[in-house]
Design a protein around this motif. Structure first.
Motif, short mmCIF file in Angstrom:
data_model
loop_
_atom_site.label_atom_id
_atom_site.label_comp_id
_atom_site.label_asym_id
_atom_site.label_seq_id
_atom_site.Cartn_x
_atom_site.Cartn_y
_atom_site.Cartn_z
N THR A 124 1.77 7.66 -12.00
CA THR A 124 2.43 8.72 -11.25
C THR A 124 1.62 8.92 -9.98
O THR A 124 0.42 9.20 -10.04
CB THR A 124 2.49 10.03 -12.06
N LEU A 125 2.28 8.74 -8.84
CA LEU A 125 1.60 8.81 -7.55
C LEU A 125 1.40 10.25 -7.11
O LEU A 125 2.32 11.05 -7.14
CB LEU A 125 2.43 8.05 -6.50
N ASN A 126 0.18 10.57 -6.70
CA ASN A 126 -0.15 11.88 -6.13
C ASN A 126 -0.12 11.78 -4.60
O ASN A 126 -0.28 10.68 -4.05
CB ASN A 126 -1.53 12.34 -6.61
N GLN A 127 0.03 12.89 -3.93
CA GLN A 127 0.13 12.88 -2.46
C GLN A 127 -1.10 12.31 -1.78
O GLN A 127 -1.01 11.72 -0.72
CB GLN A 127 0.41 14.29 -1.93
N ASP A 128 -2.27 12.46 -2.41
CA ASP A 128 -3.51 11.97 -1.79
C ASP A 128 -3.77 10.48 -2.04
O ASP A 128 -4.81 9.96 -1.68
CB ASP A 128 -4.71 12.80 -2.26
N GLY A 129 -2.79 9.79 -2.68
CA GLY A 129 -2.95 8.36 -2.94
C GLY A 129 -3.61 8.06 -4.26
O GLY A 129 -3.72 6.90 -4.67
N SER A 130 -4.06 9.10 -4.97
CA SER A 130 -4.60 8.90 -6.32
C SER A 130 -3.41 8.76 -7.28
O SER A 130 -2.27 9.00 -6.89
CB SER A 130 -5.48 10.09 -6.72
N VAL A 131 -3.68 8.36 -8.51
CA VAL A 131 -2.61 8.26 -9.51
C VAL A 131 -3.05 8.88 -10.83
O VAL A 131 -4.23 8.87 -11.17
CB VAL A 131 -2.17 6.79 -9.79
N GLU B 1 0.83 -1.21 0.00
CA GLU B 1 0.00 0.00 0.00
C GLU B 1 0.86 1.25 0.00
O GLU B 1 1.33 1.64 1.05
CB GLU B 1 -0.87 -0.06 1.25
N PRO B 2 1.12 1.94 -1.08
CA PRO B 2 1.22 1.48 -2.47
C PRO B 2 2.53 0.73 -2.69
O PRO B 2 3.36 0.71 -1.80
CB PRO B 2 1.17 2.79 -3.26
N PRO B 3 2.73 0.15 -3.89
CA PRO B 3 3.97 -0.60 -4.15
C PRO B 3 5.22 0.23 -3.86
O PRO B 3 5.26 1.42 -4.13
CB PRO B 3 3.86 -0.93 -5.65
N ALA B 4 6.23 -0.43 -3.30
CA ALA B 4 7.48 0.23 -2.90
C ALA B 4 8.11 1.00 -4.06
O ALA B 4 8.58 2.12 -3.89
CB ALA B 4 8.46 -0.81 -2.35
N GLU B 5 8.10 0.41 -5.26
CA GLU B 5 8.69 1.06 -6.43
C GLU B 5 7.99 2.39 -6.71
O GLU B 5 8.63 3.39 -7.02
CB GLU B 5 8.55 0.14 -7.66
#
Length: 126
Positions: free
Chosen positions: A56-63, A27-31
């Motif tokens: 691309t990971l956003n700060q709120d956990g969205s992508v 949560e989310p993947p380490a990579e």
């Protein structure tokens, strides 16, 4: 919007944003945490072939999901499901779409043509 044909460029998108992704194993993947980006595969309909993408990971956990090649008929409210090979990584509800290929193509033709103001300008007489 009703497109003139089933393969009209207005139906194709290569960028979308999900809500907070529900990850299955990590949560989310380490990579994704380490690199802020991760290559994987994506689908939004059960029967469709997997499409390579970059998350691309956003700060709120969205992508943000950038598809390697545009996919047809993506709509807000559908679920984006992410895979690494056969392993399902997780999913998120599609909230926003990037511009369609039609919009992008129109933008390119507009950028290449001189703007109206430029055409109307006359060189001052010396």
């Amino acid at each position: 919007f009703q497109a003139p044909s089933t393969n009209h460029p207005a139906l194709y998108r290569d960028l979308l944003r999900t809500n907070r992704v529900h990850w299955i194993a990590e949560e989310p993947p380490a990579e994704l945490i380490r690199e802020k980006m991760m290559e994987c595969q994506f689908r939004f309909q059960h029967q469709m072939a997997l499409v390579p993408c970059v998350l691309t990971l956003n700060q709120d956990g969205s992508v943000w999901v950038t598809l390697v090649k545009p996919a047809r008929a993506i709509a807000p409210g559908q679920f984006a499901v992410f895979y690494k090979g056969e392993e399902c990584l997780g999913s998120g509800k599609i909230l926003r779409l990037g511009p369609s290929l039609h919009t992008i193509q129109q933008g390119k033709t507009r950028e290449e043509a001189p703007k109206k103001e430029e055409r109307d300008q006359v060189e001052p007489a010396t």
